[in-house]
Design a protein around this motif. Structure first.
Motif, PDB file in Angstrom:
ATOM      1  N   VAL A 133     -18.106  24.919   2.015  1.00 39.08           N
ATOM      2  CA  VAL A 133     -17.517  25.149   0.691  1.00 39.08           C
ATOM      3  C   VAL A 133     -16.486  24.050   0.449  1.00 39.08           C
ATOM      4  O   VAL A 133     -15.752  23.655   1.367  1.00 39.08           O
ATOM      5  CB  VAL A 133     -16.828  26.535   0.698  1.00 39.08           C
ATOM      6  N   CYS A 134     -16.432  23.514  -0.807  1.00 37.50           N
ATOM      7  CA  CYS A 134     -15.357  22.578  -1.148  1.00 37.50           C
ATOM      8  C   CYS A 134     -14.137  23.452  -1.397  1.00 37.50           C
ATOM      9  O   CYS A 134     -14.072  24.162  -2.408  1.00 37.50           O
ATOM     10  CB  CYS A 134     -15.694  21.767  -2.389  1.00 37.50           C
ATOM     11  N   ILE A 135     -13.190  23.431  -0.487  1.00 42.15           N
ATOM     12  CA  ILE A 135     -12.046  24.328  -0.625  1.00 42.15           C
ATOM     13  C   ILE A 135     -11.215  23.974  -1.851  1.00 42.15           C
ATOM     14  O   ILE A 135     -10.578  24.840  -2.460  1.00 42.15           O
ATOM     15  CB  ILE A 135     -11.204  24.360   0.678  1.00 42.15           C
ATOM     16  N   TRP A 136     -11.264  22.702  -2.242  1.00 35.67           N
ATOM     17  CA  TRP A 136     -10.531  22.297  -3.435  1.00 35.67           C
ATOM     18  C   TRP A 136     -11.124  22.913  -4.697  1.00 35.67           C
ATOM     19  O   TRP A 136     -10.414  23.290  -5.623  1.00 35.67           O
ATOM     20  CB  TRP A 136     -10.417  20.774  -3.538  1.00 35.67           C
ATOM     21  N   ASP A 137     -12.435  23.045  -4.717  1.00 35.82           N
ATOM     22  CA  ASP A 137     -13.091  23.721  -5.838  1.00 35.82           C
ATOM     23  C   ASP A 137     -12.602  25.170  -5.897  1.00 35.82           C
ATOM     24  O   ASP A 137     -12.271  25.694  -6.957  1.00 35.82           O
ATOM     25  CB  ASP A 137     -14.619  23.666  -5.628  1.00 35.82           C
TER      26      ASP A 137
END
Ligand code: SF4
Lengths: 222, 101
Positions: A176-180
């Protein structure tokens, strides 16, 4: 908790095949919880080494034990009476275990049976994920409790980067893109302005970059 | 055992350690486990033991998982024969100095 994975059996065999009297020591801490170095896994490794030894025509003599925690000298001490009876000791604890054992018993040979991976937790039965990088200066209050240091492949403090697509990080379809996630959560809570705050460059000396770390509780230490 | 879900890796390995030439687990048909996923769990454990045997240099075919219903007596006999044929073709276990040789 600390999450570890079993070392490939062939790697373990290469480490201990030459020894005739082996002790396998498990740990009731994190490695029991992530099913890699507790009572069950100790027995599976013992049986695997025995099958190999019998196949080779020279089965080793193997004893097993599981102690409360290998990262605590109080429990490491429980090995003292019998430790000299073995040619080698396989530790199934995280990387901390073999080191505490090795420091307590300088005459003995210790080998790790697991690869220590990360600080994390179980996201589903049998699946663990990294959540913390142990960087020594927690800043997740800026990001609603989500950690871009541990969970962004680039440890970005302002994200996402251009590699983010449909909420997934460019390094792997499993990641998962944690920033997203952080941005979406801030938008959902109507607090996106929080992310406009400039994050100063970090002082990484509290992380591994400052060398091995030490933690002291003044009220406890003598 | 009440269900193949109770089969653990160590049970299978202990059999090989004691000199078994082959071990098979006969579970219910997939999707028909009384405890929902016992036979699926057993299949994964059998797959794990195959990897252990392979790492040691022992033929992974020595361990197998079969699925059948308790009403399929004839199928059970066929499976037993199939397994015996497989093991006979491979030969005796290389695990020596064993109790159950
Ligand atoms: S895609 Fe997201 S998680 Fe991956 S490196 Fe870029 S910002 Fe970090």
């Amino acid at each position: 908790m600390i999450v570890a994975d079993s070392k490939p059996l062939q790697e373990i065999l290469a480490m201990v095949r030459e020894y005739k009297k082996i002790l396998i020591v498990g740990c009731k801490g994190c490695v029991t919880v992530c099913n890699v170095g507790g009572a069950k896994e100790v027995e599976v490794l013992r049986a695997s080494l025995m099958i190999d030894g019998k196949k080779e025509g020279s089965p080793p003599d193997i004893d097993t034990m599981v102690i409360e925690r290998q990262c605590d000298n109080e429990y490491v001490e429980t090995l003292r009476d019998n430790i000299d009876a073995y040619d080698a000791v396989l530790s199934m604890a995280c990387g901390v275990g073999p080191q505490f054992l090795s420091e307590a018993y300088p005459e003995q040979k210790f080998f790790p049976a697991v690869n220590t991976s990360f600080y994390g937790g179980a996201v589903a039965h049998g699946i663990w994920e990294e959540r913390c990088a142990g960087c020594g200066t927690c800043i997740i209050h800026y990001f609603d409790g989500l950690c871009p240091v541990a969970r962004c492949a680039k440890s970005l403090l302002h994200g996402p980067c251009g590699g983010s697509a449909d909420g997934i990080c460019e390094v792997s379809k499993e990641t998962v893109c944690i920033w997203d996630t952080i941005v979406k959560k801030k938008i959902a809570q109507g607090r996106i302005e929080d992310l406009f705050v400039l994050q100063e460059p970090r002082d990484w000396r509290t992380a591994r970059d400052g060398g091995p770390r030490r933690s002291i509780r003044e009220t406890l230490a003598e | 055992m009440p269900c193949t879900g109770r089969v653990d890796i160590i049970h299978l390995l202990n059999a090989f350690e004691d000199g078994a030439d082959g071990v098979y687990v006969a579970g219910c048909l997939e999707g028909e486990c009384h405890f929902s996923t016992g036979n699926i769990k057993a299949r994964k454990k059998v797959a794990y033991v195959k990897k252990v045997l392979e790492a040691i240099g022992i033929e992974p075919q020595r361990v197998a998982m079969y699925n059948l219903s308790s009403a399929q007596g004839q199928r059970f006999a066929e499976i037993a024969k199939e397994m015996v044929d497989t093991i006979t073709a491979i030969g005796p276990t290389p695990v020596k100095d064993s109790k159950a040789a």
